[in-house]
Design a protein around this motif. Structure first.
Motif, short mmCIF file in Angstrom:
data_model
loop_
_atom_site.label_atom_id
_atom_site.label_comp_id
_atom_site.label_asym_id
_atom_site.label_seq_id
_atom_site.Cartn_x
_atom_site.Cartn_y
_atom_site.Cartn_z
N LYS A 113 44.32 44.95 45.32
CA LYS A 113 44.79 43.92 44.40
C LYS A 113 45.92 44.38 43.49
CE LYS A 113 41.22 44.72 40.86
NZ LYS A 113 40.11 44.09 40.11
N GLU A 114 46.02 45.68 43.26
CA GLU A 114 47.07 46.17 42.37
C GLU A 114 48.41 46.35 43.08
OE1 GLU A 114 46.61 46.23 39.25
OE2 GLU A 114 44.43 45.90 39.36
N PRO B 66 50.72 41.15 45.44
CA PRO B 66 50.58 39.96 44.60
C PRO B 66 49.54 39.01 45.20
CG PRO B 66 52.90 40.45 45.03
CD PRO B 66 52.10 41.33 45.93
N LEU B 67 48.67 38.49 44.37
CA LEU B 67 47.58 37.63 44.83
C LEU B 67 47.92 36.16 44.63
CD1 LEU B 67 44.68 39.67 43.14
CD2 LEU B 67 45.69 40.01 45.41
N ASP B 68 47.14 35.28 45.24
CA ASP B 68 47.25 33.84 44.96
C ASP B 68 45.84 33.27 44.83
OD1 ASP B 68 46.26 33.51 47.55
OD2 ASP B 68 48.18 32.87 48.40
N SER B 69 45.74 31.98 44.56
CA SER B 69 44.43 31.38 44.32
C SER B 69 43.53 31.46 45.56
CB SER B 69 44.59 29.91 43.89
OG SER B 69 45.26 29.17 44.88
N PHE C 31 41.18 34.54 45.76
CA PHE C 31 39.94 34.45 44.99
C PHE C 31 38.97 33.45 45.62
CE2 PHE C 31 43.22 35.97 42.10
CZ PHE C 31 42.58 37.06 41.51
N GLU D 1 37.52 36.37 37.03
CA GLU D 1 38.68 37.22 37.34
C GLU D 1 39.87 36.36 37.78
OE1 GLU D 1 39.82 41.33 39.76
OE2 GLU D 1 37.76 40.56 39.78
N MET D 2 39.57 35.28 38.43
CA MET D 2 40.62 34.34 38.85
C MET D 2 41.36 33.83 37.62
SD MET D 2 39.92 31.00 41.25
CE MET D 2 41.23 30.07 42.03
N GLU E 72 41.55 35.34 34.73
CA GLU E 72 42.27 36.47 34.13
C GLU E 72 43.62 36.71 34.80
OE1 GLU E 72 39.58 39.72 34.42
OE2 GLU E 72 38.11 38.85 33.02
N HIS E 73 43.70 36.36 36.10
CA HIS E 73 44.96 36.53 36.83
C HIS E 73 45.86 35.30 36.72
CE1 HIS E 73 43.06 40.09 38.63
NE2 HIS E 73 44.26 40.41 39.12
#
Length: 553
Positions: free
Chosen positions: A265-266, A269-272, A275, A297-298, A300-301
């Motif tokens: 995750k670091e 880049p993540l998306d919805s 999660f 956590e979703m 928080e991002h």
């Protein structure tokens, strides 16, 4: 849309295989990373796709035994209103002099024989007078997608033909066939070959490999494939990560998905969706507190939980028939401005129906109308299912006809639901007419279309119709899989058709499929009871032969 008075009327009457070959992993340099875990174990065709009769020949070791059984009148019985359709369905054996065999028919005859290895398949194809220019390789691969030896033999044979090159799509299809058969050593060799071709490996290829590894519970290997995808020219982005997490979750490895998420995750880049996949995984595993942590956590991002997120919780509570919490989640959605969609409502209605709460299930449609949410084909299919299970076949038929009027075209799932219901109630004519209508509507059937029909034919001893259905399957390039063979052997055993049961059992084994021990036991016991000693011994000999298949390419 359903008419309101119709829905209320319905509601008012609701109470009536192999080890991974480490040497083949040179592609990634994985030799120290992979473990050697064991085990191997869903429109009508053109006239040119006509086929041979599909019932396998009775083995000589069965047919020469005097079983004392005689063909019954049921064997050749066909519903009169369907006789013309069934008789005119293309079968090569019925018209040997009137119509020459097409190349597809000739190759299908060759490939229907069981072979010990792809190399022998190639030899058989080379011995024919046909070339790859005469046939559609894509069609043959689909037709034999559940017989990996035949499919891989076709793939190798075509590849060696002058002037022919497989497309990337066919390579991907073959990757999936080998993965489904758990032939991971051959699969990875094929990936190496694709790598040399430049540009043949794409994200879809990686998805197929990771999904098949995860389905085989080889989670660490699936993750390792992701770690090395940049070496194959595929970008390690959020789409690829989501594909990995989805594969792990669907393979019942949410814990491994979570570990991969923490590791990656670091750096990606993540998306919805990232999660939501994890939320779905934890909800599926009934770990709702962990799913809530992912929602936090979703947030928080910087991603707000959406309809998909909450629908995962609704599905989990529906499995438990905890409708109080289902309603609580619906209230929470409204508070947060998330409108339920057709999927949400379908899940709730289906769960209510399965719980026997038909009236409550039908009220879901009224909820949909208030939210201006239009039903789709999946919603209608679910509604048809719960009405049929409740014995309200007339209501189910009305819904089926009404959905067309409302502009929602029945899909394969809808037809499969209707056919399964008709077969379950022994409505033979109705079930076959639905298959005919499906054909007329250019709606392509899948393996789930045929399973209840085959089961019904075995139960009713309709051997002529059974043969027609098996031919119809191949005409639509639907490959007989392990589950279908099991269904046929069990159904024919229970109907006293032991010769045919033995024929399908032998064909299954010789294609490299491992029968369940319960099926072997059933067949042996039935043969012993009928004093078919030689056939019983042959079945017992066949079973060990498939446990350690020889792989010669």
């Amino acid at each position: 849309m359903l008419r309101k008075h119709q829905t209320l009327s319905l509601a008012s009457s609701s109470n009536p295989q192999r080890n991974l070959n480490v040497n083949s992993l040179k592609l990634f340099g994985f030799s120290a990373l992979f473990t050697s875990t064991s085990t191997s174990t869903n429109p009508s065709a053109s006239p040119d796709s006509s086929l041979t009769s599909e019932l396998p020949d009775i083995p000589s070791w069965v047919s020469k035994q005097n079983t004392g059984t005689q063909p019954s009148g049921d064997d050749d019985f066909v519903i009169p209103s369907l006789a013309t359709w069934i008789e005119n369905h293309p079968k090569v054996r019925l018209f040997p002099t009137k119509k020459p065999e097409t190349p597809v028919e000739k190759l299908t005859k060759i490939l229907k024989c069981p072979y010990p290895s792809p190399a022998i398949v190639v030899q058989a194809l080379n011995a024919s007078d046909l070339s790859v220019s005469d046939v559609s390789v894509d069609q043959l691969l689909k037709r034999f997608s559940n017989s990996w030896i035949s499919a891989y033999g076709v793939f190798i044979w075509a590849k060696t033909q002058s002037g022919y090159t497989h497309t990337p799509e066919l390579y991907n299809f073959m990757v999936d066939v080998l993965g489904k058969a758990k032939m991971f050593d051959l699969l990875l060799d094929l990936i190496e070959e694709m790598k040399q071709l430049k540009g043949y490996i794409n994200l879809d290829t990686i998805f197929k490999v990771m999904r098949r590894l995860a389905n085989a519970r080889r989670f660490s290997e699936a993750i390792e494939v992701f770690r090395r995808i940049d070496e194959l020219g595929v970008e390690k982005d959020v789409m690829a990560l989501n594909g990995l997490l989805d594969a792990l979750v669907k393979g019942d490895g949410v814990e491994h998905a979570c570990e991969a998420f923490v590791e990656l995750k670091e750096c990606i880049p993540l998306d919805s969706s990232t999660f939501n996949i994890l939320v779905h995984g934890f909800c599926k595993a009934r770990r709702l507190s962990d799913a809530r942590k992912i929602l936090n956590e979703m947030n928080e991002h910087g991603f707000q939980p959406c309809t998909v997120s909450f629908t995962c919780f609704i599905e989990a509570y529906c499995r438990e028939k905890d409708f109080r919490n289902v309603d609580a989640i619906l209230d929470e959605m409204k508070e947060k401005g998330c409108r339920p969609n057709a999927v949400t409502y379908t899940i709730i209605m289906h769960a209510r129906g399965r719980a026997g709460e038909i009236g409550k299930a039908l009220e879901v449609y009224e909820m949909m109308k208030k939210d201006s949410c239009l039903p789709d084909s999946s919603f209608y299919s679910s509604l048809i299912f719960i009405l049929s299970k409740a014995g309200r076949l007339k209501d189910a038929d009305e819904i089926f006809e009404d959905m067309v009027k409302q502009g929602v075209k029945p899909n394969a799932l809808t037809y499969n639901t209707m056919i399964s219901s008709a077969c379950g109630h022994s409505l033979e004519e109705k079930a076959l007419k639905l298959l005919k209508r499906m054909e007329e509507d250019s709606c392509k059937p899948d393996i789930s279309t045929y399973a209840p029909l085959l089961k019904m034919c075995c139960r009713k001893k309709r051997m002529k119709v059974l043969n027609f259905l098996l031919s119809h399957m191949l005409n639509n390039d639907v490959s007989i899989d392990h589950t279908t063979y099991t269904l046929l052997v069990r159904g024919l055993c229970n109907s006293g058709k032991l010769e045919q049961a033995c024929a399908f059992f032998e064909e299954m084994v010789l294609k490299g499929m491992i029968p369940k021990s319960s099926i072997c036991t059933m067949l042996v016991e039935k043969l012993e009871k009928e004093d078919m000693i030689e056939a019983k011994q042959k079945i017992q000999e066949l079973v060990p032969n498939v446990k350690e298949p020889k792989i010669t390419v």
